[in-house]
Design an enzyme around this catalytic site. Structure first.
Site, mmCIF file in Angstrom:
data_model
loop_
_atom_site.group_PDB
_atom_site.id
_atom_site.type_symbol
_atom_site.label_atom_id
_atom_site.label_comp_id
_atom_site.label_asym_id
_atom_site.label_seq_id
_atom_site.Cartn_x
_atom_site.Cartn_y
_atom_site.Cartn_z
ATOM 1 N N THR A 166 0.883 -1.169 0.000
ATOM 2 C CA THR A 166 0.000 0.000 0.000
ATOM 3 C C THR A 166 0.914 1.210 0.000
ATOM 4 O OG1 THR A 166 -1.581 -1.152 1.406
ATOM 5 C CG2 THR A 166 -1.759 1.229 1.363
ATOM 6 N N ARG A 194 -13.188 -7.750 -2.704
ATOM 7 C CA ARG A 194 -12.515 -7.740 -1.387
ATOM 8 C C ARG A 194 -11.951 -6.347 -1.104
ATOM 9 N NH1 ARG A 194 -7.017 -6.378 0.207
ATOM 10 N NH2 ARG A 194 -6.588 -7.387 2.174
ATOM 11 N N GLY A 196 -9.482 -4.287 1.517
ATOM 12 C CA GLY A 196 -8.510 -4.439 2.592
ATOM 13 C C GLY A 196 -8.737 -3.366 3.636
ATOM 14 N N THR A 217 0.148 -1.154 6.474
ATOM 15 C CA THR A 217 0.285 -1.913 5.232
ATOM 16 C C THR A 217 0.304 -3.405 5.539
ATOM 17 O OG1 THR A 217 2.681 -2.009 5.274
ATOM 18 C CG2 THR A 217 1.725 -0.108 4.199
ATOM 19 N N GLY A 220 -4.452 -6.486 5.492
ATOM 20 C CA GLY A 220 -5.543 -5.638 5.964
ATOM 21 C C GLY A 220 -6.524 -6.384 6.845
HETATM 22 N N1 ASP Z 1 -3.112 -3.506 3.381
HETATM 23 C C1 ASP Z 1 -3.437 -3.723 1.995
HETATM 24 C C2 ASP Z 1 -4.711 -4.480 1.907
HETATM 25 O O1 ASP Z 1 -5.018 -5.236 2.821
HETATM 26 C C3 ASP Z 1 -2.413 -4.433 1.201
HETATM 27 C C4 ASP Z 1 -1.010 -4.303 1.613
HETATM 28 O O2 ASP Z 1 -0.599 -3.266 2.119
HETATM 29 O O3 ASP Z 1 -0.249 -5.266 1.412
HETATM 30 O O4 ASP Z 1 -5.348 -4.374 0.886
#
Ligand code: ASP
Length: 307
Positions: A166, A194, A196, A217, A220
């Site tokens: 993210t 979906r 996050g 990040t 999620g």
């Molecule tokens: N946190 C983000 C999500 O869950 C993805 C990530 O940062 O890896 O969509």
């Protein structure tokens, strides 16, 4: 004192965000500019154009922005076909009585405000998706694709090391205003629809300039369960340092033992602009965060320490 914090994914947008702050722009604008650069760069596979698609081969983008003075928020979830989800999120905040738009409604609003359209699925991402399908589907399922249940494939993507990530920006401007933003194409190969934590205020993002700001990040699904970003800001409200607040929230994640589990990185600043980041487990050398302070020429990037 002006300052900016971004995670490693956000590094390439820092010059634009720093220039915005130096030019007198608001923290909100600095956040939008910095994230906008990352969203438009097809070589970053976790955000915006060039993001790894969902199971159906579509790039669905999530973004959120929060004004730390007024606590107003703007969010888009599962937005397809527009280059800068963060800008659409900001317009949700500024032009609508709503805080969150998702899916077709978000797309309709993006068209209505004249947001920049783009083919978000690059050739590279299309090829990656195709190869993934060929590797994991039987000939029969492949021939009928995308008919039939998808759930089993979401579990395969959960176990793989496909791109995640993210872009997070937290900023303090000349007038002491604080803002934060997140943007992501989400979990690579996710089940369509979906969301996050990036578009969930309180989970992936929270900003209250009286106390500080936090963005998360990685998985999620974890921070949604614990409202991690809000918890970090609340800890600072109750007297924790930014480091203590991050570590406490990371420990809460580590303490979860049931359900789907995955790593998280937490980034936060306090009201004075002190910054800290921590990950719930060692995510390797590449996981870093960058901080820029007024009066310095370059942002300084450091490896994100594990709890
Ligand atoms: N946190 C983000 C999500 O869950 C993805 C990530 O940062 O890896 O969509």
């Amino acid at each position: 004192m002006m300052m900016l914090m971004a995670n490693g994914e956000g590094e390439i947008g820092l010059p634009a965000a720093v220039a915005a702050l130096q030019g007198g722009a608001s923290a909100l604008t600095a956040v939008e500019r910095g994230i906008g650069v990352v969203e438009a760069d097809p070589s970053i596979h976790s955000v915006g154009r060039g993001g790894i698609p969902n199971l159906l081969g579509e790039v669905e983008c999530d973004a959120a922005i929060m004004n730390g003075r007024t606590l107003q928020v703007g969010v888009v979830g599962a937005l397809q076909g527009y280059l800068n989800a963060i800008s659409v999120a900001r317009q949700v905040m500024e032009r609508l009585p709503h805080a969150v738009l998702a899916g077709d409604g978000a797309r309709r609003f993006a068209a209505e405000i004249g947001a920049r359209k783009a083919d978000m699925v690059t050739e590279e991402a299309r090829a990656f998706h195709r190869q993934w399908l060929e590797k994991h589907l039987s000939d029969e399922r492949l021939a009928a694709w995308p008919e039939g249940p998808l759930a089993e494939y979401a579990w395969i993507t959960a176990k793989s090391v496909m791109a995640k990530g993210t872009t997070i920006y937290l900023a303090l401007d000349e007038q002491g205003r604080m803002a934060g933003g997140t943007s992501t194409s989400g979990w690579a190969g996710k089940y369509p629809g979906r969301l996050g934590d990036s578009p969930i205020i309180g989970a992936g993002l929270y900003v209250d300039e009286r106390y500080g700001a936090c963005g998360c990040t990685h998985t999620g699904e974890m921070t949604i369960r614990l409202s991690t970003a809000h918890a970090v800001v609340q800890s600072m409200k109750h007297g924790a340092t930014v480091e203590e607040a991050c570590r406490d929230a990371a420990q809460e994640i580590v303490d979860l033992k049931e359900g789907f589990l995955g790593p998280v990185a937490i980034h936060a600043i306090d009201a004075k602009g002190n910054a800290h980041a921590v990950s719930t487990r060692d995510l390797g050398e590449k996981i870093k965060y960058c901080v820029w302070f007024e009066g310095t020429s370059q942002p300084e990037c450091r490896r994100t320490p594990a709890l």
